[in-house]
Scaffold this motif. Sequence first.
Motif, PDB file in Angstrom:
ATOM      1  N   GLU A 144       0.830  -1.206   0.000  1.00 41.66           N
ATOM      2  CA  GLU A 144       0.000   0.000   0.000  1.00 41.66           C
ATOM      3  C   GLU A 144       0.864   1.256   0.000  1.00 41.66           C
ATOM      4  O   GLU A 144       0.584   2.212  -0.749  1.00 41.66           O
ATOM      5  CB  GLU A 144      -0.913  -0.006   1.220  1.00 41.66           C
ATOM      6  N   LYS A 145       1.927   1.273   0.803  1.00 43.11           N
ATOM      7  CA  LYS A 145       2.803   2.438   0.864  1.00 43.11           C
ATOM      8  C   LYS A 145       3.515   2.655  -0.464  1.00 43.11           C
ATOM      9  O   LYS A 145       3.611   3.800  -0.937  1.00 43.11           O
ATOM     10  CB  LYS A 145       3.838   2.239   1.980  1.00 43.11           C
ATOM     11  N   ILE A 146       4.006   1.593  -1.083  1.00 42.76           N
ATOM     12  CA  ILE A 146       4.710   1.727  -2.358  1.00 42.76           C
ATOM     13  C   ILE A 146       3.757   2.191  -3.459  1.00 42.76           C
ATOM     14  O   ILE A 146       4.124   3.007  -4.311  1.00 42.76           O
ATOM     15  CB  ILE A 146       5.399   0.399  -2.730  1.00 42.76           C
ATOM     16  N   GLN A 147       2.526   1.705  -3.429  1.00 48.96           N
ATOM     17  CA  GLN A 147       1.528   2.184  -4.379  1.00 48.96           C
ATOM     18  C   GLN A 147       1.288   3.687  -4.202  1.00 48.96           C
ATOM     19  O   GLN A 147       1.182   4.432  -5.184  1.00 48.96           O
ATOM     20  CB  GLN A 147       0.221   1.415  -4.204  1.00 48.96           C
ATOM     21  N   ASP A 148       1.224   4.127  -2.944  1.00 51.30           N
ATOM     22  CA  ASP A 148       1.054   5.558  -2.669  1.00 51.30           C
ATOM     23  C   ASP A 148       2.230   6.365  -3.205  1.00 51.30           C
ATOM     24  O   ASP A 148       2.052   7.453  -3.762  1.00 51.30           O
ATOM     25  CB  ASP A 148       0.909   5.801  -1.161  1.00 51.30           C
ATOM     26  N   ASN A 194      13.900   7.806  -4.765  1.00 51.63           N
ATOM     27  CA  ASN A 194      14.408   8.436  -3.535  1.00 51.63           C
ATOM     28  C   ASN A 194      13.434   8.257  -2.371  1.00 51.63           C
ATOM     29  O   ASN A 194      13.853   8.005  -1.237  1.00 51.63           O
ATOM     30  CB  ASN A 194      14.692   9.920  -3.780  1.00 51.63           C
ATOM     31  N   GLU A 195      12.144   8.366  -2.665  1.00 48.74           N
ATOM     32  CA  GLU A 195      11.157   8.126  -1.617  1.00 48.74           C
ATOM     33  C   GLU A 195      11.193   6.662  -1.178  1.00 48.74           C
ATOM     34  O   GLU A 195      11.025   6.348   0.010  1.00 48.74           O
ATOM     35  CB  GLU A 195       9.755   8.501  -2.114  1.00 48.74           C
ATOM     36  N   LEU A 196      11.412   5.754  -2.133  1.00 49.31           N
ATOM     37  CA  LEU A 196      11.510   4.335  -1.802  1.00 49.31           C
ATOM     38  C   LEU A 196      12.715   4.076  -0.908  1.00 49.31           C
ATOM     39  O   LEU A 196      12.632   3.305   0.059  1.00 49.31           O
ATOM     40  CB  LEU A 196      11.618   3.502  -3.082  1.00 49.31           C
ATOM     41  N   ALA A 197      13.843   4.730  -1.204  1.00 49.77           N
ATOM     42  CA  ALA A 197      15.042   4.560  -0.378  1.00 49.77           C
ATOM     43  C   ALA A 197      14.795   5.071   1.040  1.00 49.77           C
ATOM     44  O   ALA A 197      15.188   4.431   2.020  1.00 49.77           O
ATOM     45  CB  ALA A 197      16.225   5.292  -1.019  1.00 49.77           C
ATOM     46  N   GLY A 206      20.869   2.579   0.174  1.00 51.71           N
ATOM     47  CA  GLY A 206      21.192   2.998  -1.184  1.00 51.71           C
ATOM     48  C   GLY A 206      20.619   1.977  -2.153  1.00 51.71           C
ATOM     49  O   GLY A 206      20.456   0.808  -1.815  1.00 51.71           O
ATOM     50  N   ILE A 207      20.288   2.422  -3.358  1.00 45.56           N
ATOM     51  CA  ILE A 207      19.767   1.519  -4.388  1.00 45.56           C
ATOM     52  C   ILE A 207      20.700   1.568  -5.585  1.00 45.56           C
ATOM     53  O   ILE A 207      20.888   2.623  -6.199  1.00 45.56           O
ATOM     54  CB  ILE A 207      18.342   1.899  -4.812  1.00 45.56           C
ATOM     55  N   THR A 258      24.230   4.563  -8.414  1.00 46.67           N
ATOM     56  CA  THR A 258      23.311   4.682  -7.294  1.00 46.67           C
ATOM     57  C   THR A 258      22.177   5.595  -7.741  1.00 46.67           C
ATOM     58  O   THR A 258      22.376   6.794  -7.931  1.00 46.67           O
ATOM     59  CB  THR A 258      24.016   5.261  -6.054  1.00 46.67           C
ATOM     60  N   VAL A 259      21.006   5.025  -7.942  1.00 44.23           N
ATOM     61  CA  VAL A 259      19.889   5.790  -8.485  1.00 44.23           C
ATOM     62  C   VAL A 259      19.057   6.447  -7.391  1.00 44.23           C
ATOM     63  O   VAL A 259      18.221   7.306  -7.682  1.00 44.23           O
ATOM     64  CB  VAL A 259      18.990   4.900  -9.367  1.00 44.23           C
ATOM     65  N   ALA A 260      19.284   6.043  -6.144  1.00 44.47           N
ATOM     66  CA  ALA A 260      18.556   6.654  -5.033  1.00 44.47           C
ATOM     67  C   ALA A 260      19.262   6.309  -3.737  1.00 44.47           C
ATOM     68  O   ALA A 260      19.971   5.309  -3.641  1.00 44.47           O
ATOM     69  CB  ALA A 260      17.112   6.164  -4.990  1.00 44.47           C
TER      70      ALA A 260
END
Length: 244
Positions: free
Chosen positions: A12-16, A29-32, A49-50, A60-62
């Motif tokens: 649910e959070k990732i969908q948001d 960046n929000e996912l990181a 880090g991603i 490193t993209v995020a």
Amino acid sequence: MEQPATHSLVIEKIQDLLLDTQDVEDFLNELANFSAENLSGPRGEVLCGITLLRHRTAATVASSGPRARLLDELQYEYGDGPCLQCAREGVVVHIRDFTTETLWPDYAATVLNHGIRSVLAIPFELSGDDAKAGINLYSDRAGVFDSSAVEHALGYVSQASKGMRLAVRLAQHTDTAANLKAALDSRTVIDTAVGIIIGQNRCTQDEAMELIKSASSTRNMKLRDVALAIVESAGGGTLKTHFS
């Protein structure tokens, strides 16, 4: 580690995040940041880090902050490390204590100088995509990622992978659109230059194109640059390609 969020809450959070962010970079960046928050706990803060591997290039993209990004990028200088191995080979890499690490001694010494004692790197599940990616979790303390923490992180990344797959595909579509636009822009400039040469020299289209190619070879310039110089010298100004 703190009580893990349930799989449904993670999804649910990732969908948001996907719905609320403006572009792929913002989402990652929000996912990181969300990953660092979700995987931190009473034993200390976790940095995130991603790493993304595309076209044999790692980046490193995020990250959850400048320090996490620095720790990722240190590996690129050495050409190897836990996060690169994780993304490249699709395996979980867990360094419990960098003071006893023997596989990457130079990298380990550098990381220790930055106060990091342990890392857990987990690959994202990107299935058929050409890109490969991994999430890198750093801690200032040794042994932070115990069996329960690793299990929690594995479950979390499994759910987060769905959002990561979508982000990678969106980025690929964006790259394709940008490349196509660049190709169309170049074609527009070259075709316009050919028309100018035909008008000035009363020659055929093939002959005009050969003149541009000859100038490109003689001056060691790209065809597009030669064509652009011809258009500008003829007073053509800036050309625009209609593309959407």
